[in-house]
Design a protein around this motif. Sequence first.
Motif, PDB file in Angstrom:
ATOM      1  N   MET A 167       0.810  -1.215   0.000  1.00  0.00           N
ATOM      2  CA  MET A 167       0.000   0.000   0.000  1.00  0.00           C
ATOM      3  C   MET A 167       0.849   1.274   0.000  1.00  0.00           C
ATOM      4  O   MET A 167       0.488   2.266  -0.633  1.00  0.00           O
ATOM      5  CB  MET A 167      -0.953   0.000   1.200  1.00  0.00           C
ATOM      6  N   ASP A 168       1.975   1.263   0.724  1.00  0.00           N
ATOM      7  CA  ASP A 168       2.824   2.459   0.761  1.00  0.00           C
ATOM      8  C   ASP A 168       3.326   2.805  -0.637  1.00  0.00           C
ATOM      9  O   ASP A 168       3.339   3.983  -1.034  1.00  0.00           O
ATOM     10  CB  ASP A 168       4.020   2.245   1.697  1.00  0.00           C
ATOM     11  N   GLU A 169       3.736   1.785  -1.389  1.00  0.00           N
ATOM     12  CA  GLU A 169       4.228   2.030  -2.738  1.00  0.00           C
ATOM     13  C   GLU A 169       3.099   2.498  -3.654  1.00  0.00           C
ATOM     14  O   GLU A 169       3.302   3.357  -4.519  1.00  0.00           O
ATOM     15  CB  GLU A 169       4.881   0.766  -3.298  1.00  0.00           C
ATOM     16  N   ILE A 170       1.902   1.947  -3.454  1.00  0.00           N
ATOM     17  CA  ILE A 170       0.747   2.388  -4.239  1.00  0.00           C
ATOM     18  C   ILE A 170       0.437   3.856  -3.947  1.00  0.00           C
ATOM     19  O   ILE A 170       0.213   4.656  -4.863  1.00  0.00           O
ATOM     20  CB  ILE A 170      -0.480   1.511  -3.934  1.00  0.00           C
ATOM     21  N   ASP A 171       0.439   4.229  -2.655  1.00  0.00           N
ATOM     22  CA  ASP A 171       0.178   5.627  -2.291  1.00  0.00           C
ATOM     23  C   ASP A 171       1.205   6.559  -2.927  1.00  0.00           C
ATOM     24  O   ASP A 171       0.856   7.630  -3.442  1.00  0.00           O
ATOM     25  CB  ASP A 171       0.206   5.785  -0.773  1.00  0.00           C
ATOM     26  N   ASN A 172       2.470   6.164  -2.880  1.00  0.00           N
ATOM     27  CA  ASN A 172       3.521   7.003  -3.472  1.00  0.00           C
ATOM     28  C   ASN A 172       3.338   7.148  -4.975  1.00  0.00           C
ATOM     29  O   ASN A 172       3.536   8.232  -5.542  1.00  0.00           O
ATOM     30  CB  ASN A 172       4.904   6.417  -3.167  1.00  0.00           C
ATOM     31  N   HIS A 173       2.952   6.048  -5.623  1.00  0.00           N
ATOM     32  CA  HIS A 173       2.784   6.095  -7.073  1.00  0.00           C
ATOM     33  C   HIS A 173       1.578   6.958  -7.451  1.00  0.00           C
ATOM     34  O   HIS A 173       1.655   7.754  -8.403  1.00  0.00           O
ATOM     35  CB  HIS A 173       2.614   4.688  -7.635  1.00  0.00           C
ATOM     36  N   LEU A 174       0.477   6.810  -6.730  1.00  0.00           N
ATOM     37  CA  LEU A 174      -0.686   7.645  -7.003  1.00  0.00           C
ATOM     38  C   LEU A 174      -0.367   9.119  -6.787  1.00  0.00           C
ATOM     39  O   LEU A 174      -0.840   9.984  -7.537  1.00  0.00           O
ATOM     40  CB  LEU A 174      -1.862   7.221  -6.121  1.00  0.00           C
ATOM     41  N   PHE A 175       0.451   9.421  -5.771  1.00  0.00           N
ATOM     42  CA  PHE A 175       0.861  10.809  -5.530  1.00  0.00           C
ATOM     43  C   PHE A 175       1.634  11.359  -6.729  1.00  0.00           C
ATOM     44  O   PHE A 175       1.413  12.502  -7.161  1.00  0.00           O
ATOM     45  CB  PHE A 175       1.713  10.891  -4.260  1.00  0.00           C
ATOM     46  N   ARG A 176       2.539  10.551  -7.290  1.00  0.00           N
ATOM     47  CA  ARG A 176       3.304  10.996  -8.461  1.00  0.00           C
ATOM     48  C   ARG A 176       2.390  11.219  -9.664  1.00  0.00           C
ATOM     49  O   ARG A 176       2.585  12.170 -10.438  1.00  0.00           O
ATOM     50  CB  ARG A 176       4.402   9.977  -8.790  1.00  0.00           C
TER      51      ARG A 176
END
Length: 210
Positions: A167-176
Amino acid sequence: MENLTLYTYPVNGVIFKEGDPGDLMYILVEGAVELRKEVQGAEIVLKTIDQKNDFFGEMALIDGKPRSATAVAVKPTRLIPVDINAFEKMVLTNGKFAWKIIGILSDRIRETNKQLEGLLNTSPKERINFAIADFALKLNTKIHDGRYKVPVEDLKSWLNNRCGICMDEIDNHLFRLLKSESIAYGASKEKGNTELLISTSFINQYNRRH
């Protein structure tokens, strides 16, 4: 088959685990079952069994090897267990069933190989982008300018299951993606940041259904 026992599983009930020995296949009477597999340290959903009379777990009866995936009920589920003797009788005496087994096995092997190849040969960024497009096209909810609208939490759950990414990586990717304006939050103040709008250019670039 009339003497076979009916097995019942609640939501999140585990029918069998990847690596378990297998002496039964299962025919779906009611409910839904996800077949999940560990890939690169994360669990992905290979297939959802949700059609009455569909079956799963047959490979363990055919090749005698341990389970290649984990089966989990995602709805209250009832199953008919079929052992090797009943399975062989069904194949030998029912030509339609035998051909159905062959066709389903062929389709599943092809689809699983395609999915695993995609997971292994694409970067996490590409896997997330392809899965975002898949999810948006699956829901197929558009607004007036052609952009696709998706619920944020449903999308994140889909990405976690389908891509095997935390989930952390998903959140970071969505932010980008938000910063690059490939996606944007919906304009509804009442709902807050609970919906995302996916641009048509993003969908066109990562649409695997062409």
